[in-house]
Scaffold this motif. Structure first.
Motif, PDB file in Angstrom:
ATOM      1  N   TYR A 165      -4.499  -5.160 -14.649  1.00 34.34           N
ATOM      2  CA  TYR A 165      -5.136  -4.184 -13.758  1.00 34.34           C
ATOM      3  C   TYR A 165      -4.104  -3.789 -12.560  1.00 34.34           C
ATOM      4  O   TYR A 165      -4.679  -2.628 -11.990  1.00 34.34           O
ATOM      5  N   PHE A 166      -2.752  -4.210 -12.560  1.00 38.05           N
ATOM      6  CA  PHE A 166      -2.159  -3.825 -11.528  1.00 38.05           C
ATOM      7  C   PHE A 166      -1.476  -2.511 -11.599  1.00 38.05           C
ATOM      8  O   PHE A 166      -0.961  -2.183 -12.970  1.00 38.05           O
ATOM      9  N   TRP A 167      -1.440  -1.863 -10.526  1.00 32.76           N
ATOM     10  CA  TRP A 167      -0.665  -0.532 -10.292  1.00 32.76           C
ATOM     11  C   TRP A 167       0.499  -0.577  -9.591  1.00 32.76           C
ATOM     12  O   TRP A 167       1.615  -0.115  -9.921  1.00 32.76           O
ATOM     13  N   SER A 168       0.478  -1.269  -8.772  1.00 29.14           N
ATOM     14  CA  SER A 168       1.553  -1.640  -7.445  1.00 29.14           C
ATOM     15  C   SER A 168       1.424  -2.914  -6.890  1.00 29.14           C
ATOM     16  O   SER A 168       0.361  -3.344  -7.119  1.00 29.14           O
ATOM     17  N   LEU A 169       2.595  -3.337  -6.192  1.00 38.10           N
ATOM     18  CA  LEU A 169       2.242  -4.664  -5.539  1.00 38.10           C
ATOM     19  C   LEU A 169       3.367  -4.572  -4.285  1.00 38.10           C
ATOM     20  O   LEU A 169       3.979  -3.566  -3.866  1.00 38.10           O
ATOM     21  N   GLY A 170       3.223  -5.675  -3.524  1.00 35.23           N
ATOM     22  CA  GLY A 170       3.904  -5.732  -2.355  1.00 35.23           C
ATOM     23  C   GLY A 170       3.249  -5.066  -1.173  1.00 35.23           C
ATOM     24  O   GLY A 170       4.054  -4.805  -0.102  1.00 35.23           O
ATOM     25  N   HIS A 171       2.009  -5.041  -1.215  1.00 31.53           N
ATOM     26  CA  HIS A 171       1.322  -4.511   0.048  1.00 31.53           C
ATOM     27  C   HIS A 171       0.873  -5.714   0.718  1.00 31.53           C
ATOM     28  O   HIS A 171       0.534  -6.640   0.486  1.00 31.53           O
ATOM     29  N   ARG A 172       0.557  -5.296   1.857  1.00 32.77           N
ATOM     30  CA  ARG A 172       0.096  -6.483   2.904  1.00 32.77           C
ATOM     31  C   ARG A 172      -1.368  -6.348   3.185  1.00 32.77           C
ATOM     32  O   ARG A 172      -2.095  -7.489   2.652  1.00 32.77           O
ATOM     33  N   ARG A 173      -1.950  -5.136   3.403  1.00 32.35           N
ATOM     34  CA  ARG A 173      -3.380  -5.248   3.392  1.00 32.35           C
ATOM     35  C   ARG A 173      -3.831  -3.777   3.482  1.00 32.35           C
ATOM     36  O   ARG A 173      -4.011  -3.282   4.718  1.00 32.35           O
ATOM     37  N   PRO A 174      -3.925  -3.192   2.423  1.00 27.90           N
ATOM     38  CA  PRO A 174      -4.502  -1.817   2.162  1.00 27.90           C
ATOM     39  C   PRO A 174      -5.999  -1.762   2.670  1.00 27.90           C
ATOM     40  O   PRO A 174      -6.772  -2.335   1.847  1.00 27.90           O
ATOM     41  N   ASP A 175      -6.273  -0.762   3.513  1.00 24.48           N
ATOM     42  CA  ASP A 175      -7.497  -0.526   4.120  1.00 24.48           C
ATOM     43  C   ASP A 175      -8.102   0.791   3.908  1.00 24.48           C
ATOM     44  O   ASP A 175      -9.156   1.151   4.282  1.00 24.48           O
ATOM     45  N   ALA A 176      -7.241   1.615   3.523  1.00 22.11           N
ATOM     46  CA  ALA A 176      -7.813   2.932   2.991  1.00 22.11           C
ATOM     47  C   ALA A 176      -6.885   3.608   1.906  1.00 22.11           C
ATOM     48  O   ALA A 176      -5.835   3.409   1.988  1.00 22.11           O
ATOM     49  N   MET A 177      -7.445   4.544   1.080  1.00 22.89           N
ATOM     50  CA  MET A 177      -6.915   5.322   0.033  1.00 22.89           C
ATOM     51  C   MET A 177      -7.516   6.592   0.081  1.00 22.89           C
ATOM     52  O   MET A 177      -8.703   6.685   0.405  1.00 22.89           O
ATOM     53  N   ALA A 178      -6.740   7.595  -0.346  1.00 27.33           N
ATOM     54  CA  ALA A 178      -7.130   8.717  -0.552  1.00 27.33           C
ATOM     55  C   ALA A 178      -6.418   9.526  -1.408  1.00 27.33           C
ATOM     56  O   ALA A 178      -5.059   9.179  -1.258  1.00 27.33           O
ATOM     57  N   ALA A 179      -6.934  10.361  -2.505  1.00 27.14           N
ATOM     58  CA  ALA A 179      -6.081  11.270  -3.393  1.00 27.14           C
ATOM     59  C   ALA A 179      -5.889  12.591  -2.646  1.00 27.14           C
ATOM     60  O   ALA A 179      -6.709  13.043  -2.121  1.00 27.14           O
ATOM     61  N   ASP A 180      -4.570  13.245  -3.098  1.00 21.14           N
ATOM     62  CA  ASP A 180      -4.383  14.472  -2.593  1.00 21.14           C
ATOM     63  C   ASP A 180      -4.830  15.521  -3.673  1.00 21.14           C
ATOM     64  O   ASP A 180      -4.915  14.861  -4.722  1.00 21.14           O
ATOM     65  N   ALA A 181      -4.605  16.723  -3.441  1.00 27.47           N
ATOM     66  CA  ALA A 181      -4.892  17.834  -4.693  1.00 27.47           C
ATOM     67  C   ALA A 181      -3.949  18.038  -5.740  1.00 27.47           C
ATOM     68  O   ALA A 181      -4.194  18.324  -6.757  1.00 27.47           O
ATOM     69  N   THR A 182      -2.722  17.374  -5.369  1.00 26.95           N
ATOM     70  CA  THR A 182      -1.701  17.117  -6.434  1.00 26.95           C
ATOM     71  C   THR A 182      -1.752  15.872  -7.405  1.00 26.95           C
ATOM     72  O   THR A 182      -1.198  16.052  -8.391  1.00 26.95           O
ATOM     73  N   GLY A 183      -2.704  15.039  -6.949  1.00 29.83           N
ATOM     74  CA  GLY A 183      -2.925  13.974  -7.729  1.00 29.83           C
ATOM     75  C   GLY A 183      -2.413  12.693  -7.197  1.00 29.83           C
ATOM     76  O   GLY A 183      -2.438  11.601  -7.728  1.00 29.83           O
ATOM     77  N   ARG A 184      -1.700  12.882  -6.344  1.00 29.69           N
ATOM     78  CA  ARG A 184      -0.823  11.761  -5.566  1.00 29.69           C
ATOM     79  C   ARG A 184      -2.054  10.919  -4.739  1.00 29.69           C
ATOM     80  O   ARG A 184      -3.122  11.236  -4.233  1.00 29.69           O
ATOM     81  N   VAL A 185      -1.766   9.413  -4.716  1.00 30.50           N
ATOM     82  CA  VAL A 185      -2.716   8.612  -4.102  1.00 30.50           C
ATOM     83  C   VAL A 185      -1.894   7.835  -2.920  1.00 30.50           C
ATOM     84  O   VAL A 185      -0.994   7.268  -3.117  1.00 30.50           O
ATOM     85  N   TRP A 186      -2.559   8.352  -1.709  1.00 33.16           N
ATOM     86  CA  TRP A 186      -1.997   7.582  -0.393  1.00 33.16           C
ATOM     87  C   TRP A 186      -2.690   6.480   0.112  1.00 33.16           C
ATOM     88  O   TRP A 186      -4.014   6.306   0.040  1.00 33.16           O
ATOM     89  N   VAL A 187      -1.900   5.209   0.447  1.00 34.08           N
ATOM     90  CA  VAL A 187      -2.699   4.131   0.931  1.00 34.08           C
ATOM     91  C   VAL A 187      -2.120   3.717   2.594  1.00 34.08           C
ATOM     92  O   VAL A 187      -0.878   3.955   2.611  1.00 34.08           O
ATOM     93  N   LEU A 188      -3.385   3.423   3.281  1.00 37.28           N
ATOM     94  CA  LEU A 188      -3.152   3.076   4.709  1.00 37.28           C
ATOM     95  C   LEU A 188      -3.115   1.613   4.762  1.00 37.28           C
ATOM     96  O   LEU A 188      -4.253   1.094   4.373  1.00 37.28           O
ATOM     97  N   GLU A 189      -2.011   1.025   5.188  1.00 35.97           N
ATOM     98  CA  GLU A 189      -2.405  -0.561   5.404  1.00 35.97           C
ATOM     99  C   GLU A 189      -1.726  -1.134   6.640  1.00 35.97           C
ATOM    100  O   GLU A 189      -0.795  -0.511   7.314  1.00 35.97           O
ATOM    101  N   HIS A 190      -2.250  -2.530   6.804  1.00 38.83           N
ATOM    102  CA  HIS A 190      -2.011  -3.042   8.071  1.00 38.83           C
ATOM    103  C   HIS A 190      -0.539  -3.635   7.971  1.00 38.83           C
ATOM    104  O   HIS A 190      -0.014  -4.012   6.972  1.00 38.83           O
TER     105      HIS A 190
END
Length: 422
Positions: free
Chosen positions: A266-291
């Protein structure tokens, strides 16, 4: 007698000095009083903030939204102050109790999750709020942590719930479910056909849940896992971003699908501390906001099989090496040395605010503002902060392009931000 007259003279001089208008640096310091709930408040604001009734437009009262106290330092940038923004007028649309998340289903329906496991549906046209029945009745701790609508909700009526469940062992687990949301002939809204999308990500003892979701432009559902200490391990689920099809199947292009492990596929990426928000932009990139723990809060750009370093490297950490010294890890695109307490984010379409097209609006539970961040290629920078009355738990863009901001707390106000009437 002479001593008494001298004493009166000294007292008079002191009183005159105290009543004089401050100048220079003293005048700046006079704007700020002692911290309230972790942030200093401007001295000229009333101790009790103004109360606005539902439907009230905040235009003339806008100066009361100023929060000059929030001098925030962004990584690599100059200090930024949260101030009223003349681009926006604000209208209160309702109040909710301990909201956790919200999602627009269409132009007239807004789904809101409240603590601990309540779903409500607000009709935008008339402001009426209706209870949704059929919410899963397992024994929840932080129950409904997030809700999102399927990108084709108008066709399939499907919504997704990220839930925290307390198991028999006393350990919590994270799971994602989907269901159809329908209006019955009796006028009541129902969740029907509840199904597991990701069933019970492994139990964890702490309350670092993650459990946030976002659909990417690829049609895949991205889910943030919980946080413990195994963020670098491909046999543990914490510190990971999960990626699944809308029905829970594992996408064939997931990077670790060949590993013989239940979670790794299931994993797409690793080494995050605590992602608490995500959003995709119009180009398809996914951004992650984390503590960032004791280090800086981060805004990261997701990459396939990307490793973001925690707990080996962390931006602006007093104890861990910087990403620059660990080139195998992906460094954040933006970070905040002062901590914002990541809560939510959107990437705006520009429909109602052309100047915000492709830019992020970010909220944190430690700041009473909405943070405007420019996302332009590899250029990521904080532009401004929009002063709010209280910290914002959730931000969403409505189908018409207006920005809706939900406060945190027991009596959380829901604000609609539209172009200024001036």
């Amino acid at each position: 007698m002479a001593n008494r007259m001298l004493a009166f003279l000294v007292v008079g001089l002191l009183l005159a000095a105290c009543s004089a208008e401050p100048s220079g640096d003293d005048k700046i310091r006079a704007l700020v009083t002692e911290p309230v709930d972790g942030a200093a408040m401007p001295a000229h604001l009333p101790s009790r903030l103004p109360r606005f009734d539902a439907g009230t437009t905040v235009a003339a009262e806008q100066p009361a939204l100023a929060t000059e106290q929030e001098v925030r330092v962004t990584g690599g940038n100059s200090p930024v102050m949260a101030m009223p923004d003349s681009r926006f007028s604000m209208t209160e649309k309702g109040r909710f109790r301990q909201p956790r998340a919200m999602a627009f289903l269409n132009e007239d329906l807004l789904l809101v999750a409240e603590f601990p496991r309540t779903l409500k549906l607000m009709r935008v046209a008339d402001g009426s709020v209706h209870r949704v029945t059929g919410v899963p009745d397992e024994y929840f701790i932080n129950s409904l942590a997030d809700v999102v609508a399927h990108p084709n909700f108008s066709e399939n009526e499907t919504v997704y719930l990220c839930t925290i469940v307390r198991g028999a062992s006393g350990r919590d687990s994270l799971g994602v479910k989907r269901a159809r949301l329908i209006l019955g002939q009796d006028g009541i809204y129902y969740l029907v056909g509840l199904q597991d999308v990701v069933a019970s990500i492994a139990g964890f003892p702490s309350q670092e849940y993650g459990c946030r979701m976002a659909f990417g432009r690829d049609g895949k559902l991205y889910i943030s896992g919980p946080f413990r200490g195994g963020t670098q391990s491909l046999t543990l689920d914490d510190g990971k971003i999960f990626r699944v099809e809308d029905d829970g199947r594992v996408p064939a292009d997931n990077p670790f699908i060949e590993l013989n492990d239940y979670y790794a596929k299931y994993f797409w990426s690793l080494g995050h501390r605590r992602p608490d928000a995500m959003a995709a932009d119009a180009t398809g990139r996914v951004w992650v906001l984390e503590h960032g723990g004791n280090a800086a809060d981060e805004l990261n750009l997701l990459e396939r099989a990307g490793n973001y370093g925690y707990p080996i490297a962390a931006k602006d950490s007093p104890t861990l090496p910087q990403h620059e010294t660990q080139p195998s890890f992906i460094a954040p695109k933006l970070w905040w040395r002062d901590r914002i307490g990541p809560a939510s984010m959107i990437v705006h379409s520009g429909k109602m605010f052309p100047e915000l097209q492709g830019n992020a609006l970010i909220s944190g539970e430690l700041v009473s503002s909405i943070i405007h961040v420019k996302l332009s290629g590899d250029e990521v920078s904080e532009i401004s902060r929009i002063g709010m009355l209280r910290p914002i738990k959730e931000i969403e863009e409505a189908p018409d392009g207006s920005v809706w901001a939900m406060e945190s707390g027991a009596e959380a106000r829901l604000w609609r931000l539209a172009p200024s009437l001036n």
